[in-house]
Design a protein around this motif. Structure first.
Motif, PDB file in Angstrom:
ATOM      1  N   SER A 183       0.829  -1.205   0.000  1.00  0.00           N
ATOM      2  CA  SER A 183       0.000   0.000   0.000  1.00  0.00           C
ATOM      3  C   SER A 183       0.864   1.256   0.000  1.00  0.00           C
ATOM      4  CB  SER A 183      -0.951   0.002   1.203  1.00  0.00           C
ATOM      5  OG  SER A 183      -0.227   0.053   2.421  1.00  0.00           O
ATOM      6  N   LEU A 184       1.995   1.213   0.706  1.00  0.00           N
ATOM      7  CA  LEU A 184       2.908   2.361   0.711  1.00  0.00           C
ATOM      8  C   LEU A 184       3.560   2.547  -0.657  1.00  0.00           C
ATOM      9  CD1 LEU A 184       4.567   1.838   4.212  1.00  0.00           C
ATOM     10  CD2 LEU A 184       3.078   3.740   3.544  1.00  0.00           C
ATOM     11  N   LEU A 185       3.829   1.441  -1.333  1.00  0.00           N
ATOM     12  CA  LEU A 185       4.389   1.533  -2.685  1.00  0.00           C
ATOM     13  C   LEU A 185       3.424   2.251  -3.627  1.00  0.00           C
ATOM     14  CD1 LEU A 185       6.169  -1.747  -3.895  1.00  0.00           C
ATOM     15  CD2 LEU A 185       7.074   0.585  -3.863  1.00  0.00           C
ATOM     16  N   GLU A 186       2.142   1.954  -3.485  1.00  0.00           N
ATOM     17  CA  GLU A 186       1.144   2.599  -4.332  1.00  0.00           C
ATOM     18  C   GLU A 186       1.094   4.097  -4.090  1.00  0.00           C
ATOM     19  OE1 GLU A 186      -2.571   0.648  -3.817  1.00  0.00           O
ATOM     20  OE2 GLU A 186      -1.898  -1.258  -4.683  1.00  0.00           O
ATOM     21  N   GLU A 187       1.464   4.506  -2.874  1.00  0.00           N
ATOM     22  CA  GLU A 187       1.512   5.937  -2.552  1.00  0.00           C
ATOM     23  C   GLU A 187       2.809   6.587  -3.029  1.00  0.00           C
ATOM     24  OE1 GLU A 187       1.010   6.524   1.638  1.00  0.00           O
ATOM     25  OE2 GLU A 187      -0.625   5.066   1.780  1.00  0.00           O
ATOM     26  N   SER A 188       3.778   5.750  -3.466  1.00  0.00           N
ATOM     27  CA  SER A 188       5.119   6.237  -3.827  1.00  0.00           C
ATOM     28  C   SER A 188       5.738   7.037  -2.685  1.00  0.00           C
ATOM     29  CB  SER A 188       5.068   7.086  -5.105  1.00  0.00           C
ATOM     30  OG  SER A 188       4.645   6.317  -6.197  1.00  0.00           O
ATOM     31  N   THR A 189       5.598   6.474  -1.481  1.00  0.00           N
ATOM     32  CA  THR A 189       6.039   7.166  -0.275  1.00  0.00           C
ATOM     33  C   THR A 189       7.239   6.465   0.350  1.00  0.00           C
ATOM     34  OG1 THR A 189       3.775   7.887   0.202  1.00  0.00           O
ATOM     35  CG2 THR A 189       5.325   7.933   2.030  1.00  0.00           C
ATOM     36  N   ILE A 190       8.299   7.236   0.628  1.00  0.00           N
ATOM     37  CA  ILE A 190       9.382   6.707   1.449  1.00  0.00           C
ATOM     38  C   ILE A 190       8.847   6.598   2.871  1.00  0.00           C
ATOM     39  CG2 ILE A 190      11.709   7.114   2.353  1.00  0.00           C
ATOM     40  CD1 ILE A 190      12.297   8.737  -0.160  1.00  0.00           C
ATOM     41  N   ALA A 191       8.976   5.436   3.469  1.00  0.00           N
ATOM     42  CA  ALA A 191       8.347   5.229   4.772  1.00  0.00           C
ATOM     43  C   ALA A 191       9.145   4.238   5.609  1.00  0.00           C
ATOM     44  CB  ALA A 191       6.912   4.724   4.602  1.00  0.00           C
ATOM     45  N   ILE A 192       8.952   4.331   6.923  1.00  0.00           N
ATOM     46  CA  ILE A 192       9.569   3.413   7.871  1.00  0.00           C
ATOM     47  C   ILE A 192       8.446   2.713   8.637  1.00  0.00           C
ATOM     48  CG2 ILE A 192      11.023   3.207   9.927  1.00  0.00           C
ATOM     49  CD1 ILE A 192      12.532   5.705   8.906  1.00  0.00           C
ATOM     50  N   VAL A 193       8.538   1.400   8.725  1.00  0.00           N
ATOM     51  CA  VAL A 193       7.559   0.602   9.454  1.00  0.00           C
ATOM     52  C   VAL A 193       8.280  -0.052  10.629  1.00  0.00           C
ATOM     53  CG1 VAL A 193       5.865  -1.269   9.333  1.00  0.00           C
ATOM     54  CG2 VAL A 193       6.329   0.138   7.304  1.00  0.00           C
ATOM     55  N   ASP A 194       7.735   0.129  11.850  1.00  0.00           N
ATOM     56  CA  ASP A 194       8.416  -0.443  13.018  1.00  0.00           C
ATOM     57  C   ASP A 194       7.857  -1.818  13.363  1.00  0.00           C
ATOM     58  OD1 ASP A 194       6.101  -0.169  14.592  1.00  0.00           O
ATOM     59  OD2 ASP A 194       6.785   1.678  15.546  1.00  0.00           O
ATOM     60  N   GLU A 195       8.395  -2.421  14.409  1.00  0.00           N
ATOM     61  CA  GLU A 195       8.020  -3.795  14.757  1.00  0.00           C
ATOM     62  C   GLU A 195       6.576  -3.917  15.218  1.00  0.00           C
ATOM     63  OE1 GLU A 195       9.920  -3.614  19.276  1.00  0.00           O
ATOM     64  OE2 GLU A 195      10.919  -4.749  17.697  1.00  0.00           O
ATOM     65  N   ASP A 196       5.939  -2.797  15.579  1.00  0.00           N
ATOM     66  CA  ASP A 196       4.529  -2.796  15.964  1.00  0.00           C
ATOM     67  C   ASP A 196       3.626  -2.366  14.812  1.00  0.00           C
ATOM     68  OD1 ASP A 196       5.082  -3.547  18.659  1.00  0.00           O
ATOM     69  OD2 ASP A 196       5.683  -1.479  19.079  1.00  0.00           O
ATOM     70  N   PHE A 197       4.204  -2.335  13.598  1.00  0.00           N
ATOM     71  CA  PHE A 197       3.480  -2.002  12.365  1.00  0.00           C
ATOM     72  C   PHE A 197       3.080  -0.529  12.281  1.00  0.00           C
ATOM     73  CE2 PHE A 197       2.519  -6.439  13.471  1.00  0.00           C
ATOM     74  CZ  PHE A 197       3.125  -7.074  12.407  1.00  0.00           C
ATOM     75  N   LYS A 198       3.691   0.314  13.114  1.00  0.00           N
ATOM     76  CA  LYS A 198       3.440   1.753  13.017  1.00  0.00           C
ATOM     77  C   LYS A 198       4.241   2.314  11.843  1.00  0.00           C
ATOM     78  CE  LYS A 198       2.441   2.379  17.932  1.00  0.00           C
ATOM     79  NZ  LYS A 198       2.903   3.002  19.211  1.00  0.00           N
ATOM     80  N   ILE A 199       3.615   3.244  11.128  1.00  0.00           N
ATOM     81  CA  ILE A 199       4.206   3.780   9.901  1.00  0.00           C
ATOM     82  C   ILE A 199       4.591   5.237  10.089  1.00  0.00           C
ATOM     83  CG2 ILE A 199       3.803   4.278   7.459  1.00  0.00           C
ATOM     84  CD1 ILE A 199       1.613   2.072   7.557  1.00  0.00           C
ATOM     85  N   GLU A 200       5.799   5.568   9.662  1.00  0.00           N
ATOM     86  CA  GLU A 200       6.208   6.972   9.576  1.00  0.00           C
ATOM     87  C   GLU A 200       6.481   7.280   8.101  1.00  0.00           C
ATOM     88  OE1 GLU A 200       9.496  10.274  11.102  1.00  0.00           O
ATOM     89  OE2 GLU A 200       9.744   8.158  11.641  1.00  0.00           O
TER      90      GLU A 200
END
Length: 342
Positions: free
Chosen positions: A201-218
Motif C-alpha cells: 500500500s505504501l508503494l502505491e503511494e510512492s512514499t518513502i516510509a519506515i515501518v516499526d516492529e509494531d506495524f506503526k508507519i512513519e
C-alpha cells in the motif's frame, strides 16, 4: 533446450531484459518468435522503448532486426508500421501515446521485419499485453531497451529472461561477475508476509516510509532517496524494521545510511523489485558484509539466461568458453547460447 520450453503452457507475459545495450535481447526475441512459428503458436510482442531499427541511433552500430511471422500480434506505434515490410492488419487502437504516435495492436498477415515502440508506462504495457492475449496470443513477450530493466517488474510480467554477453566488457570475468550480480538482485527474497500488505500500500503511494516492529508507519516527506541518506537515517530507530524506498536505490544512499546510524543492523531496506537497485558488485558485497539487508515487495521469476559471445564493437569470446563459464556459476536455471544451442 529451446527457449520455448521455458515458456509455453506456463507463463502468459514474459519480459526479456538486457545487461546492456547489444546484449542479445532482440536475438532472444527473434528465436522465441521462430520457435513459436515452428510449433504454430500465435504470440504477442511489444517493447518498452523503440526496437527493431537496423542501426542503433546511440552507438551507430548495426542491430538485429525483429522478424515476425504470420499470425503474430504486435503492439507498436502506428507510424512504425509504415517502416515495416511485414503486412500488419490493425485490430484495435489503444489511445496510448508515444513520441512516435498512438500505439495500435495489429496481427501480422504476411511475415517480414517490423519496428516496435510500445506503451511508455507499466500500467499501459500490462493492459496492451492483456489485450493481445484476449485477441488470441498464447503468450506475450515484452522486449526491453537500454537501462530500462523496469519491464521485468512483476506488475507486467510473470516470468523474465535475462540477456547477457560480450557487449558488457572485453573482460570475460567481468561479464560473468556483472551477470551474477544482476541475477542476485533480480532474485532477492520477498519481504516478510506480516509486513507485505503494508509495504504494498505504501508503494502505491510512492512514499518513502519506515515501518516499526509494531506495524506503526512513519511517512517521510522526501520525494526521492537520492542524496537524502543522512536525513532518512535520522528517522530510523532501534525498533524500525523496514525502510521502504519506492524508487531507485543507489550506492550513495546506502553509504550515507550506513555511516549515519547504527540502527540499520535491525533494519531491512525494501524496494519494489530487484530492477530498482543500482549498486556495483564490489560495493554491494561490501554493504552486505557491513550488515545491509535488502528485500523486495514483488519478487521476480527469472526463468533463464541467454548469452551472446559477440560484441558489435569488434571483439568476441569463444562461444563454448563463455557458455561453459556461465553454466559453472549458474546451476539452477537454464543458460542458453542461441547461436550454438545448449
Amino acid at each position: 533446450m529451446q527457449l520455448l520450453d521455458l515458456i509455453k503452457e506456463q507463463y502468459k507475459i514474459i519480459s526479456i531484459i538486457g545487461m546492456s545495450k547489444n546484449a542479445g535481447k532482440t536475438t532472444t526475441l527473434n528465436e522465441i518468435i521462430s520457435e513459436a512459428y515452428e510449433e504454430d503458436i500465435p504470440i504477442g510482442i511489444s517493447s518498452i522503448g523503440r526496437d527493431g531499427e537496423s542501426l542503433d541511433i546511440v552507438t551507430e552500430t548495426e542491430k538485429p532486426k525483429i522478424w515476425v511471422s504470420e499470425n503474430t500480434y504486435v503492439a507498436t506505434a502506428q507510424s512504425l508500421l509504415l517502416l515495416s515490410d511485414a503486412n500488419v492488419e490493425i485490430m484495435m487502437t489503444t489511445n496510448y501515446r508515444t513520441p512516435l504516435g498512438e500505439v495500435v495492436i495489429g496481427k501480422v498477415r504476411s511475415a517480414g521485419y517490423i519496428q516496435l515502440a510500445g506503451p511508455q508506462t507499466l500500467k499501459e504495457m500490462k493492459k496492451v499485453s492483456e489485450d493481445m492475449l484476449n485477441l488470441g496470443a498464447k503468450f506475450v513477450i515484452i522486449d526491453g531497451s537500454l537501462d530500462r530493466k523496469s519491464q521485468a517488474a512483476p506488475a507486467i510480467s510473470d516470468a523474465t529472461i535475462l540477456a547477457t554477453g560480450a557487449a558488457i566488457s572485453r573482460d570475460l570475468n567481468r561479464v560473468v561477475e556483472e551477470t551474477l550480480h544482476t541475477i542476485s538482485l533480480l532474485r532477492l527474497k520477498k519481504v516478510e508476509n506480516k509486513y507485505e500488505n503494508i509495504l504494498k500500500s505504501l508503494l502505491e503511494e510512492s512514499t518513502i516510509a519506515i515501518v516499526d516492529e509494531d506495524f506503526k508507519i512513519e511517512r517521510l516527506k522526501y520525494k526521492t532517496a537520492l542524496g537524502m541518506g543522512r536525513e532518512i537515517s535520522e528517522h530510523i530507530k532501534e525498533n524500525s524494521r523496514y525502510l521502504l524506498i519506492p524508487g531507485s536505490l543507489v550506492k550513495s544512499t546506502i553509504s550515507e545510511l550506513l555511516s549515519s546510524t547504527h540502527h540499520y543492523k535491525n533494519l531491512t531496506i525494501a524496494v519494489s523489485d530487484g530492477t530498482k537497485i543500482f549498486i556495483p558488485p564490489k560495493d554491494y558485497l561490501h554493504f552486505l558484509r557491513m550488515g545491509l539487508k535488502l528485500e523486495v515487495v514483488y519478487p521476480i521469476n527469472l526463468i533463464g539466461v541467454t548469452v551472446n559471445p559477440y560484441s558489435p564493437y569488434g571483439y568476441y569470446f569463444e562461444p563454448e568458453e563463455l557458455l561453459k563459464k556461465m553454466k559453472s556459476y549458474i546451476k539452477d536455471i537454464p543458460v542458453i547460447d542461441i547461436m550454438i544451442g545448449g
